[in-house]
Write a protein that holds these residues in place. Sequence first.
Motif, PDB file in Angstrom:
ATOM      1  N   TYR A  13       0.865  -1.173   0.000  1.00 58.01           N
ATOM      2  CA  TYR A  13       0.000   0.000   0.000  1.00 58.01           C
ATOM      3  C   TYR A  13       0.898   1.217   0.000  1.00 58.01           C
ATOM      4  O   TYR A  13       1.629   1.450   0.953  1.00 58.01           O
ATOM      5  N   VAL A  14       0.874   1.971  -1.096  1.00 56.79           N
ATOM      6  CA  VAL A  14       1.843   3.050  -1.266  1.00 56.79           C
ATOM      7  C   VAL A  14       1.178   4.412  -1.346  1.00 56.79           C
ATOM      8  O   VAL A  14       0.094   4.566  -1.888  1.00 56.79           O
ATOM      9  N   GLY A  15       1.884   5.393  -0.788  1.00 51.60           N
ATOM     10  CA  GLY A  15       1.419   6.768  -0.804  1.00 51.60           C
ATOM     11  C   GLY A  15       2.369   7.665  -1.563  1.00 51.60           C
ATOM     12  O   GLY A  15       3.313   7.205  -2.217  1.00 51.60           O
ATOM     13  N   GLY A  16       2.144   8.952  -1.438  1.00 50.65           N
ATOM     14  CA  GLY A  16       2.947   9.943  -2.135  1.00 50.65           C
ATOM     15  C   GLY A  16       4.406   9.947  -1.743  1.00 50.65           C
ATOM     16  O   GLY A  16       5.246  10.469  -2.478  1.00 50.65           O
ATOM     17  N   GLY A  17       4.739   9.353  -0.621  1.00 46.77           N
ATOM     18  CA  GLY A  17       6.128   9.272  -0.197  1.00 46.77           C
ATOM     19  C   GLY A  17       7.006   8.539  -1.197  1.00 46.77           C
ATOM     20  O   GLY A  17       8.195   8.831  -1.316  1.00 46.77           O
ATOM     21  N   ILE A  18       6.429   7.595  -1.924  1.00 45.85           N
ATOM     22  CA  ILE A  18       7.180   6.871  -2.962  1.00 45.85           C
ATOM     23  C   ILE A  18       7.647   7.847  -4.040  1.00 45.85           C
ATOM     24  O   ILE A  18       8.795   7.802  -4.482  1.00 45.85           O
ATOM     25  N   LEU A  19       6.766   8.735  -4.452  1.00 45.03           N
ATOM     26  CA  LEU A  19       7.104   9.702  -5.493  1.00 45.03           C
ATOM     27  C   LEU A  19       8.063  10.766  -4.955  1.00 45.03           C
ATOM     28  O   LEU A  19       9.008  11.161  -5.647  1.00 45.03           O
ATOM     29  N   LEU A  20       7.844  11.213  -3.719  1.00 46.31           N
ATOM     30  CA  LEU A  20       8.733  12.216  -3.119  1.00 46.31           C
ATOM     31  C   LEU A  20      10.148  11.673  -2.935  1.00 46.31           C
ATOM     32  O   LEU A  20      11.116  12.418  -3.055  1.00 46.31           O
ATOM     33  N   ASP A  22      11.473   9.480  -4.881  1.00 47.78           N
ATOM     34  CA  ASP A  22      11.953   9.100  -6.208  1.00 47.78           C
ATOM     35  C   ASP A  22      12.374   7.626  -6.246  1.00 47.78           C
ATOM     36  O   ASP A  22      13.475   7.281  -6.674  1.00 47.78           O
ATOM     37  N   CYS A  23      11.472   6.767  -5.764  1.00 41.89           N
ATOM     38  CA  CYS A  23      11.828   5.346  -5.713  1.00 41.89           C
ATOM     39  C   CYS A  23      10.761   4.455  -6.352  1.00 41.89           C
ATOM     40  O   CYS A  23      10.583   3.306  -5.936  1.00 41.89           O
ATOM     41  N   ALA A  24      10.102   4.969  -7.378  1.00 41.57           N
ATOM     42  CA  ALA A  24       9.097   4.166  -8.084  1.00 41.57           C
ATOM     43  C   ALA A  24       9.725   2.932  -8.735  1.00 41.57           C
ATOM     44  O   ALA A  24       9.116   1.859  -8.760  1.00 41.57           O
ATOM     45  N   SER A  25      10.946   3.061  -9.253  1.00 41.03           N
ATOM     46  CA  SER A  25      11.580   1.895  -9.895  1.00 41.03           C
ATOM     47  C   SER A  25      11.940   0.835  -8.855  1.00 41.03           C
ATOM     48  O   SER A  25      11.807  -0.366  -9.123  1.00 41.03           O
ATOM     49  N   GLU A  26      12.345   1.244  -7.677  1.00 43.25           N
ATOM     50  CA  GLU A  26      12.633   0.277  -6.607  1.00 43.25           C
ATOM     51  C   GLU A  26      11.348  -0.413  -6.148  1.00 43.25           C
ATOM     52  O   GLU A  26      11.339  -1.617  -5.879  1.00 43.25           O
ATOM     53  N   LEU A  27      10.263   0.356  -6.074  1.00 44.74           N
ATOM     54  CA  LEU A  27       8.967  -0.223  -5.715  1.00 44.74           C
ATOM     55  C   LEU A  27       8.558  -1.262  -6.754  1.00 44.74           C
ATOM     56  O   LEU A  27       8.152  -2.370  -6.405  1.00 44.74           O
TER      57      LEU A  27
END
Length: 183
Positions: A13-20, A22-27
């Motif tokens: 369950y992901v929030g805006g912290g992933i984008l802040l 800059d780890c979308a590729s790691e996710l």
Amino acid sequence: VKQLLAAKTPLLYVGGGILLADCASELRAFAEHLSLPVAHTLMGKGALADDHPLILGMTGFWGTKFINDKCKGADWILGLGTRFSEADCSSWEKEFTFDFDKSKLIHIDIDPSEIGRNYPVAIGAVADLKQALKVLNRVAREMLPQPRRNEALRQEIAEFRKTFVAGNQKFVEDDCFPMMPER
């Protein structure tokens, strides 16, 4: 990682912290390696592409019953960079989106005040998400050298999408005024 591997119905369950962070590729790498479904908050939209085979979609008031039921039925949830805010969690009413009487929560956020603020945590960690996901990816590959495949889950998500799109088709083609959002 051990808890997610042992779980029957784990979920990210992901929030805006992933984008802040800059780890979308790691996710994406983590979700794909462990074959974990990914639900997101309004601010987490875009953390994983809308057409990714493991993306469920947005939860809470904006979510569908399918997505909210997947969250409610998860035995372990890894919350990443989310505040578990009211609209994303259906006002924290456990019959709609999350039921942490039945689910266990692992929550990672850079803000220590968010850990356990709205839901009790089984495991809480204060960390930069980019660094945390690098470690989680390394550990996941050590514990499970070959990626896990869950074709049944991918098929279930694909079928839901197909049905959802078909259910909106009449609005996509409708030229009424005012224009419908689906169009």
